[in-house]
Design an enzyme around this catalytic site. Structure first.
Site, short mmCIF file in Angstrom:
data_model
loop_
_atom_site.label_atom_id
_atom_site.label_comp_id
_atom_site.label_asym_id
_atom_site.label_seq_id
_atom_site.Cartn_x
_atom_site.Cartn_y
_atom_site.Cartn_z
N CYS A 1 -6.88 7.15 4.56
CA CYS A 1 -6.11 7.67 5.92
C CYS A 1 -6.56 8.90 6.39
O CYS A 1 -6.43 10.08 5.68
CB CYS A 1 -4.69 7.32 6.07
N GLY B 1 -9.87 -5.56 9.39
CA GLY B 1 -8.94 -5.01 10.13
C GLY B 1 -8.38 -5.30 11.50
O GLY B 1 -7.98 -6.30 11.60
N GLY C 1 -15.37 -1.98 10.39
CA GLY C 1 -16.29 -2.78 11.58
C GLY C 1 -16.61 -4.31 11.37
O GLY C 1 -17.40 -4.53 12.20
N GLN D 1 0.81 -1.41 0.07
CA GLN D 1 0.00 -0.07 0.07
C GLN D 1 0.89 1.01 0.05
O GLN D 1 1.90 1.33 0.84
CB GLN D 1 -1.05 0.28 1.27
#
Length: 340
Positions: A105, A238, A218, A75
């Protein structure tokens, strides 16, 4: 002498049906090695690396990885097309499976350098960067983004972003199903406070069926993953994957119809021993490795003692593999179920 020859990618073709999100300070080579022991098929991502750091910094250090980690995506954080193209070339040279652009981000530091979520407000700039990367590499070029930012959070503006970037050659969009609020919220708050809008990501897939749409944000359980896969092409986990990595042993059976690579947490950790020793021999401090395996025995009898032993001893001068072995001995192996 350390061999600095870039590894050859002999791993499987990446599938984005299930992936682990890039997370700063978390998806290091040490966590990724553990993740690969637990799942052969999950697509792994590096931490975000800025184009400036790659071009002007310690390129070897930022791109270092073990061939066992494949399939593995790099990334990037950046917005200058020439720099992105240069870094995409490096990604291919170093054997990565994919190059991904961070458009999600929300931190102040990256905003000031035109990196991350602020680029949601500049779809033409993202498109230029994607086109430059596509021209520079044969690797898949993907974008991880938010569904909007404050002041630019309408469905129409999201569609404008998708259409401009896809026209530049991006076929895969990894959508964190929240907007990012660029003023007033910390990065941590931006992962929790803006409401999740999974239906927007589902709608993206309905609106652009020709594109690969991956959902992120989530997601905590395998059951939730199955629900999302009814509407999207893939799921990205994540924090849950990091804090409870044993969950990854369900990935290969549930999403790829293959056996899990390991059947016990003890075997998984023992499989890391040669890698841990190799890292120690390179001069890596044990605590830099063990902080990424703390969650392996989450919820298990002795798990707290395992974590405490590592916390109290891995940072001591000269700490070696024996500290991990001592910690492992504090967790009982589950007893086999006896058949009548």
């Amino acid at each position: 002498m350390i061999d600095q020859t870039p590894p050859k990618n002999t791993g499987p073709e990446p599938s984005r049906r299930f992936s682990i999100a890039p997370m700063m300070d978390w998806t290091t080579p040490h966590f990724r090695y553990l993740a690969r022991i637990l799942s052969r098929r999950a697509l792994l991502y590096t931490e975000m690396v800025t184009t400036g750091a790659l071009i002007h910094g310690d390129t070897q250090r930022f791109l270092r990885h073990d061939p066992a980690e494949y399939p593995l995506a790099l990334q990037l954080g950046g917005s200058n097309p020439d720099e992105l193209a240069k870094c995409a070339t490096l990604a291919e040279e170093y054997g990565f499976s994919e190059v991904n652009l961070n458009v999600g981000c929300p931190s102040d530091r990256v905003q000031n350098n035109m990196i991350g979520a602020c680029l949601m407000g500049h779809p033409d700039k993202v498109a230029e960067g994607v086109a430059a990367m596509k021209a520079a590499t044969n690797l898949p070029v993907t974008v991880k983004h938010r569904i909007g930012i404050n002041g630019r959070e309408s469905w129409e503006e999201l569609c404008e972003f998708i259409e401009k970037v896809s026209a530049a050659g991006c076929n895969t969009f990894i959508a964190h199903a929240r907007i990012a609020i660029l003023e007033g919220l910390s990065p941590k708050e931006n992962r929790d406070i803006p409401p999740l809008k999974y239906d927007w990501v589902y709608r993206l897939k309905q609106t652009y069926p020709e594109l690969e749409i991956i959902i992120n944000g989530g997601i905590k359980t395998i059951e939730e993953c199955h629900d999302h896969l009814r509407h999207t092409d893939g799921v990205m986990l994540g924090r849950e994957a990091y804090h409870n990595p044993w969950l990854l042993t369900e990935v290969d059976p549930e999403f790829f119809g293959e056996e899990a690579p390991v059947t016990s947490r003890h075997d998984a950790l023992r499989a890391m021993f040669p890698f841990i020793q190799k890292e120690l021999d390179r001069g890596v401090y044990l605590t830099h490795i063990t902080r990424h395996i703390m969650g392996l025995f989450l919820g298990m009898p002795g798990g707290r003692q395992f974590r405490r032993h590592l916390s109290e001893n891995a940072n001591k001068p000269g700490s070696g593999l024996e500290v991990v072995e001592q910690a492992l001995a504090k967790v009982r192996e589950p007893e086999a179920v006896l058949e009548n």
